[in-house]
Design an enzyme around this catalytic site. Structure first.
Site, PDB file in Angstrom:
ATOM      1  N   GLU A  68      -2.390 -10.691   3.339  1.00  0.00           N
ATOM      2  CA  GLU A  68      -3.461 -10.368   4.294  1.00  0.00           C
ATOM      3  C   GLU A  68      -4.638 -11.327   4.192  1.00  0.00           C
ATOM      4  O   GLU A  68      -5.275 -11.438   3.149  1.00  0.00           O
ATOM      5  CB  GLU A  68      -3.953  -8.948   4.044  1.00  0.00           C
ATOM      6  CG  GLU A  68      -2.932  -7.908   4.507  1.00  0.00           C
ATOM      7  CD  GLU A  68      -3.281  -6.499   4.044  1.00  0.00           C
ATOM      8  OE1 GLU A  68      -4.200  -6.347   3.244  1.00  0.00           O
ATOM      9  OE2 GLU A  68      -2.608  -5.566   4.512  1.00  0.00           O
TER      10      GLU A  68
ATOM     11  N   THR B 126       2.651  -3.403  -3.034  1.00  0.00           N
ATOM     12  CA  THR B 126       3.216  -2.505  -2.014  1.00  0.00           C
ATOM     13  C   THR B 126       4.295  -3.257  -1.382  1.00  0.00           C
ATOM     14  O   THR B 126       4.152  -3.801  -0.299  1.00  0.00           O
ATOM     15  CB  THR B 126       2.295  -2.181  -0.849  1.00  0.00           C
ATOM     16  OG1 THR B 126       1.214  -1.490  -1.336  1.00  0.00           O
ATOM     17  CG2 THR B 126       3.010  -1.307   0.167  1.00  0.00           C
TER      18      THR B 126
ATOM     19  N   ASN C  32      -8.790  -4.961   5.633  1.00  0.00           N
ATOM     20  CA  ASN C  32      -8.739  -3.806   4.751  1.00  0.00           C
ATOM     21  C   ASN C  32      -9.923  -2.864   4.904  1.00  0.00           C
ATOM     22  O   ASN C  32      -9.993  -1.833   4.252  1.00  0.00           O
ATOM     23  CB  ASN C  32      -8.579  -4.277   3.310  1.00  0.00           C
ATOM     24  CG  ASN C  32      -7.177  -4.788   3.091  1.00  0.00           C
ATOM     25  OD1 ASN C  32      -6.221  -4.031   3.194  1.00  0.00           O
ATOM     26  ND2 ASN C  32      -7.045  -6.086   2.871  1.00  0.00           N
TER      27      ASN C  32
ATOM     28  N   SER D 185      -8.360   3.620   9.580  1.00  0.00           N
ATOM     29  CA  SER D 185      -9.167   4.319  10.588  1.00  0.00           C
ATOM     30  C   SER D 185      -8.867   3.797  11.990  1.00  0.00           C
ATOM     31  O   SER D 185      -7.939   3.060  12.206  1.00  0.00           O
ATOM     32  CB  SER D 185     -10.646   4.193  10.259  1.00  0.00           C
ATOM     33  OG  SER D 185     -10.987   2.870   9.948  1.00  0.00           O
TER      34      SER D 185
ATOM     35  N   LYS E 130       9.190  -6.490   2.415  1.00  0.00           N
ATOM     36  CA  LYS E 130       7.940  -6.363   3.154  1.00  0.00           C
ATOM     37  C   LYS E 130       6.815  -6.242   2.128  1.00  0.00           C
ATOM     38  O   LYS E 130       7.036  -5.847   0.989  1.00  0.00           O
ATOM     39  CB  LYS E 130       7.936  -5.159   4.096  1.00  0.00           C
ATOM     40  CG  LYS E 130       7.987  -3.807   3.473  1.00  0.00           C
ATOM     41  CD  LYS E 130       6.718  -3.240   2.917  1.00  0.00           C
ATOM     42  CE  LYS E 130       5.540  -3.379   3.843  1.00  0.00           C
ATOM     43  NZ  LYS E 130       4.308  -2.798   3.165  1.00  0.00           N
TER      44      LYS E 130
ATOM     45  N   THR F  56       4.633  -3.562   7.726  1.00  0.00           N
ATOM     46  CA  THR F  56       3.395  -2.826   8.033  1.00  0.00           C
ATOM     47  C   THR F  56       2.408  -3.856   8.589  1.00  0.00           C
ATOM     48  O   THR F  56       2.465  -4.178   9.767  1.00  0.00           O
ATOM     49  CB  THR F  56       2.822  -2.102   6.797  1.00  0.00           C
ATOM     50  OG1 THR F  56       2.712  -3.023   5.720  1.00  0.00           O
ATOM     51  CG2 THR F  56       3.712  -0.946   6.397  1.00  0.00           C
TER      52      THR F  56
END
Lengths: 389, 389
Positions: free
Chosen positions: B265, B185, B384, B389, B174, B151
């Site tokens: 991230e 996740t 994040n 969006s 992942k 992702t």
């Protein structure tokens, strides 16, 4: 106004040179009586700063004649020498206040400190500051005292309310980061000229903080120095109904908590997590706190993204009573998650206002609670990457 | 290599159009046997995605013939229709694999999904992708499969190790955000051509994940979709010693966990919280996790500020056995906190390297554990704030 709004209190705030830069950094609040009943609540962190250990002992007697507070250093994790520094601060304060407050002893003086953990305070500057502040104590000193306890706070936080029969409650607080469950890096002194026993003050203060400061969680980090004190002078002669006093003190605490929230480091949003339909108030607070601590959700709100999946996944980490397929979530009044799945059009949730309300309906009972937090921003990261260096 | 390093496995990864942008987003891994023993561990989040509910049922039988995985959508909080989508995916996969895998049924097919919570998957694209992927299954397909499950991962994560006697263990994973206690996740498929029963695989997998993925906590957020599967084909004919197999599987998990950590991230630091001197391993993990979740500490490390006060105050929020005045903290080998107070010169703690080790000595026993996290950065906030969006 602030802590000097009620009769019987004087205060001062001075620049003692504890902080570099010349800003005010030392405050004294003195209770001239006739009563000196007091109550306190302290951080639940097991690593407690020296002034917390000291003040908890003072408060166990239910009497406080004065509070001396400093910013510019937390005096936490400073060992036995740090505790001696706090003791010396109280002794010095008793000595210089002795002129106007006959018979005052160090054991009646609470001490509060805030700032960096792990470094000794510059005691020469601090003790000289006690002299300076004592000389400036006045009925007008509440604002200067509130100013002197700021660290990264951008503004002073003060509040006051009048109670039935004419007594007053006033308060000041500081705290901008490390705002978390058991009270955050926050110092708060609340005063009243009502005539109330120490035992009753204790009940009133615990009830008030439980639904205000304890439900503020800006970054999940619990401080070593949190202290909330409630001092009563009895100077108004009013003996209030305790329930009514509780409402007034709670209103002052709620007002101060709101000011802390709005001034939290780097925050651009004030987020209320309103949990309804809970099987118990405890469940409601647990869920509210779990949502308030989700970095992913806090980032999403910062980005004005109504990402309700991050709400639901935070709820799912708790042991509260709920069924996933009966969860409903509203953001600013739009029920974008119904029955654990997508509900109303998420684009209708307007996240542009500073105030954001996230309502979580657990569909498991009739209890509710609201926890307050802020968004997570690059400014928070920036401010906290550079704080001690 | 990846999941196709061991004999008996084929894989494929294709662009089915689930993600916008044309990147690979669907993978299949098939176990050609002769064995199809399997074990799985899943998120402990009580809000579980449809594929987690489905796959947990499949794994309860201890047999997995194939795994179908998609990125581009988590299929979480999608209600009964979302569960039907997962079921349809397994049915379709069984149907198209029937040619090369006679007798295969949907109940032997695990399904994994990752991506945004709360939206239905585009099933037309997904089911067409199953056809495409089935047609491309090959012994060389491990890399494409690892690519298809990404992702926000910037790179594919793969690993393999050879065990005693010549059997192989391979894996892909992942996960870049929402990495937290119970697995993050993250999706992970590990394969081996060793010949092992489902019961033994279960023990090996639980032990391996408990000390690897379970000790990765990048942002404290637990996902709805975490899945780690271990599939054995038995194709090598080797029946390994279980302890030795455990070591190899743990090494593969640790390698993949390390890759997840480094690619988290926005992270610029890989932080190991090494807790020693604990009264129990549980205490050590509890303390490690509390420190790993301190936003203030994570910001400080980002700023290369050896702010040990934030470590100690995080330790103080736990119920682990320790005395504040016996806490020692080292950052990159420099004991800057000794006996709960300032120790060696903090300026000696060099925080410039990407790898940072924070050692917390509780002085309360002989147990230890290490929890891994990352720094908190403006880039994390940015990524994040804009994800859905």
């Amino acid at each position: 106004m602030s802590v000097t709004a009620p009769q019987g209190f004087r205060a001062a705030g001075v620049a003692a040179g504890i902080k570099s830069g010349g800003a005010r950094d030392l405050a004294i609040v003195i209770n001239d009586g006739p009563s000196c009943a007091a109550a306190g609540v302290f951080t639940r962190n097991r690593v407690k700063a020296a002034p917390v250990l000291w003040s908890a002992q003072v408060l166990s007697g239910g009497r406080v004649r004065a509070v001396v507070l400093n910013s510019g250093g937390a005096n936490a994790c400073t060992g036995p020498l740090g505790f001696q520094d706090t003791h010396a601060t109280a002794e010095k304060t008793a000595e210089v206040l002795g002129g106007s407050a006959p018979g005052i002893g160090a054991a009646e003086i609470a001490v509060c400190s805030t700032g960096l953990i792990g470094e000794r305070l510059p005691m020469d500057a601090l003790l000289a500051g006690v002299d300076m502040a004592a000389a400036q104590l006045s009925r007008d000193g509440g604002l200067a005292a509130a100013d002197a306890i700021r660290t990264t706070d951008t503004v002073s936080k003060i509040s006051f309310r009048r109670g039935d029969g004419g007594y007053m409650v006033g308060g000041m607080a500081k705290g901008a980061g490390m705002l978390a469950p058991a009270l955050a890096t926050m110092l708060c002194v609340i005063t009243t000229d009502a005539d109330v026993s120490a035992e009753d003050l204790d009940v009133v203060l615990r009830d008030a903080t439980a639904v205000t400061f304890d439900r503020l969680d800006t970054d999940g980090c619990m401080s070593t120095n949190d202290t909330v004190l409630l001092l009563a002078s009895g100077a108004s002669g009013v003996r209030p109904d305790l329930a009514e006093l509780g409402k007034v003190v709670t209103a002052v605490c709620a007002d101060l908590a709101r000011q802390l929230l709005v001034d939290a480091e780097g925050a651009t949003k004030a987020i209320a997590i309103e949990v309804v339909g809970a099987a118990s108030e405890h469940d409601a607070v647990t869920v509210g706190r779990a949502v308030a601590r989700s970095n992913l959700l806090k980032c999403a709100i910062h980005g004005e993204d109504p990402n309700w999946g991050r709400v639901v996944s935070a709820v799912g980490t708790t042991d509260a009573a709920f069924e996933p397929e009966r969860l409903n979530v509203a953001i600013n009044g739009i029920w974008i998650c119904r029955g654990g799945a997508a509900g109303d059009d998420r684009s209708k949730a307007d996240l542009r206002p500073r105030d954001v309300t996230i309502t979580v309906d657990l569909s498991a009972g009739s209890h509710s609670a609201t926890v307050h937090t802020t968004d997570l921003t690059a400014a928070y990261v920036h401010e906290n990457s550079a704080y001690s260096s």
